[in-house]
Design a protein around this motif. Structure first.
Motif, short mmCIF file in Angstrom:
data_model
loop_
_atom_site.label_atom_id
_atom_site.label_comp_id
_atom_site.label_asym_id
_atom_site.label_seq_id
_atom_site.Cartn_x
_atom_site.Cartn_y
_atom_site.Cartn_z
N VAL A 18 -0.11 -1.00 -2.39
CA VAL A 18 -0.95 -0.16 -1.53
C VAL A 18 -2.30 0.12 -2.20
O VAL A 18 -3.35 0.08 -1.54
CB VAL A 18 -0.23 1.16 -1.20
CG1 VAL A 18 -1.16 2.13 -0.49
CG2 VAL A 18 1.00 0.89 -0.34
N SER A 19 -2.28 0.37 -3.50
CA SER A 19 -3.52 0.66 -4.23
C SER A 19 -4.45 -0.55 -4.23
O SER A 19 -5.66 -0.41 -3.98
CB SER A 19 -3.20 1.08 -5.67
OG SER A 19 -2.40 2.24 -5.70
N TYR A 20 -3.90 -1.72 -4.50
CA TYR A 20 -4.72 -2.94 -4.48
C TYR A 20 -5.31 -3.19 -3.09
O TYR A 20 -6.48 -3.56 -2.95
CB TYR A 20 -3.90 -4.14 -4.92
CG TYR A 20 -3.92 -4.40 -6.40
CD1 TYR A 20 -5.06 -4.91 -7.03
CD2 TYR A 20 -2.80 -4.16 -7.19
CE1 TYR A 20 -5.08 -5.15 -8.39
CE2 TYR A 20 -2.81 -4.40 -8.56
CZ TYR A 20 -3.96 -4.90 -9.15
OH TYR A 20 -3.98 -5.14 -10.51
N LEU A 21 -4.50 -2.99 -2.06
CA LEU A 21 -4.98 -3.21 -0.69
C LEU A 21 -6.08 -2.22 -0.33
O LEU A 21 -7.11 -2.60 0.26
CB LEU A 21 -3.82 -3.08 0.29
CG LEU A 21 -4.15 -3.34 1.77
CD1 LEU A 21 -4.67 -4.76 1.96
CD2 LEU A 21 -2.93 -3.09 2.65
N PHE A 22 -5.90 -0.95 -0.70
CA PHE A 22 -6.92 0.06 -0.43
C PHE A 22 -8.22 -0.27 -1.16
O PHE A 22 -9.31 -0.21 -0.57
CB PHE A 22 -6.43 1.44 -0.84
CG PHE A 22 -7.50 2.49 -0.82
CD1 PHE A 22 -7.92 3.05 0.37
CD2 PHE A 22 -8.12 2.91 -2.01
CE1 PHE A 22 -8.93 4.02 0.39
CE2 PHE A 22 -9.11 3.86 -1.99
CZ PHE A 22 -9.52 4.41 -0.78
N VAL A 23 -8.12 -0.61 -2.44
CA VAL A 23 -9.33 -0.92 -3.22
C VAL A 23 -10.03 -2.14 -2.65
O VAL A 23 -11.26 -2.17 -2.54
CB VAL A 23 -8.96 -1.15 -4.71
CG1 VAL A 23 -10.14 -1.72 -5.48
CG2 VAL A 23 -8.52 0.16 -5.35
#
Length: 362
Positions: A18-23
């Protein structure tokens, strides 16, 4: 075993994904919006914003060439696995070091311009002509490109077979040239030139700007108290205060970007320097906390590229207004207000006409 790695824990894996996708989405969409504003709104094409446009391009490159590739390398495909081939492996490692260095250099240029704008506001346009803007930006890009070429030599693409499956990894290797460890040398030089020295310069610049602005505010207030009658204190203080407030706002956006750079880049530099200077023959523990710290340090570095557009929007009134105008937000609201006022006038006029006709017939 790799299955025992903290990266494979469902909660950790989900949060990292989720963090990678958001960034990734924030970096791509946010910086594309800022570039669109730069190209469509003439009023934001100032000297400091020219440098910020360069910073936006660098941040966009991070989103395009680094974020998803890094996510696949550490999270989606298993720790360290690289499915994109040899050419993209070498280019990925190169860009991963090249672009953050460009951002650091551009921040120094922005801050030097801000310092001159505060100390000698009438000279800033002469000091930063179009030729100086293009030349200084080109020097930063070229210097970073040249200084990071050793990473191409130190890159390594390996095909590994463990008996059950064959997979490839993309990593760095220690190369000895004339008795010098190339990876340690370039990593240390880059840390000093592109992080430590810029950070010291930026701290000195903004400490100077803070002292100048506070001194200017004190002098303005004292002058108003001594030279003006009491009845004109408010008007003149507000006039002088506008100038001081403008000078105070001059560096607010740049300060926010610098703080983000210092905070979000440090974990990656610390972790990378530790991995470079540790014993290369020591076994790597893929089942320890270290396996989670590595992608987190990358995420923080990438988040720096994602947060810059939000800083533009929240710390700069001109940018906020330009974003609204670019997407016609303000115009739509004004047109809705104008339409509602027209409808209101029509209703009032029709009521007046109806009342007039009633009185006439009666």
């Amino acid at each position: 075993m790799e299955s025992d790695s903290p990266l494979n824990h469902p909660v950790v894996h989900f949060l990292l994904c989720v963090s990678y996708l958001f960034v990734f989405l924030a970096t791509i969409i946010g910086n594309l919006i800022i570039l669109l504003v730069f190209f469509s709104q003439k009023k934001v094409r100032s000297v400091p914003n020219f440098f910020l446009a360069n910073l936006t391009v660098a941040d966009l490159f991070v989103g395009i060439f680094c974020v998803l590739q890094n996510a696949v390398n550490f999270v989606f495909q298993g720790h360290g696995r690289w499915p994109f081939g040899k050419v993209l492996c070498y280019s990925y490692i190169y860009v991963l070091h090249f672009i953050p260095n460009v951002s650091a250099g551009i921040l120094v240029l922005v801050s030097v311009e801000r310092l001159i704008a505060v100390l000698r506001p009438l000279r800033v346009r002469r000091a930063f002509s179009q030729k100086v803007l293009i030349t200084s930006s080109a020097v930063v890009w070229l210097a970073s490109a040249v200084m990071n070429t050793p990473y191409v030599i130190a890159s390594q693409f390996l095909e590994i077979s463990d008996g059950n499956e064959t997979y490839t990894i993309c990593t760095r290797r220690h190369v000895e040239i004339y008795g010098f460890n190339l990876l340690k040398l370039v990593a240390t030089i880059n840390f000093i030139v592109w992080y430590a020295v810029p950070l010291v310069i930026l701290l000195c610049i903004y400490a100077t700007i803070g002292l100048v602005v506070s001194k200017a505010a004190t002098i303005t207030k004292q002058s108003a108290n001594k030279l003006l009658p009491r009845s004109s204190w408010r008007s003149e203080a507000s006039t002088g205060g506008v100038s001081v407030e403008k000078r105070r706002k001059v560096g607010r956006l740049a300060v926010g970007i610098v703080v983000a750079f210092a905070f979000f880049s440090l974990p990656r530099y610390v972790y990378f320097m530790w991995t470079v200077w540790r014993d290369p023959m020591a076994p790597r523990c893929l089942n320890c906390l270290q396996s989670v710290l590595q992608p987190i340090s990358f995420l923080l570095l990438f988040f720096n590229a994602a947060v810059d557009p939000f800083l533009y929007a929240f710390l700069s009134t001109r940018f906020r207004q330009s974003i609204k105008e670019t997407f016609h937000v303000g115009k739509v609201r004004e047109s809705n207000i104008e339409l509602s006022s027209r409808l209101r006038r029509k209703v009032v006029n029709s009521e007046l006409e109806t009342g007039y006709e009633y009185h006439t017939h009666s």
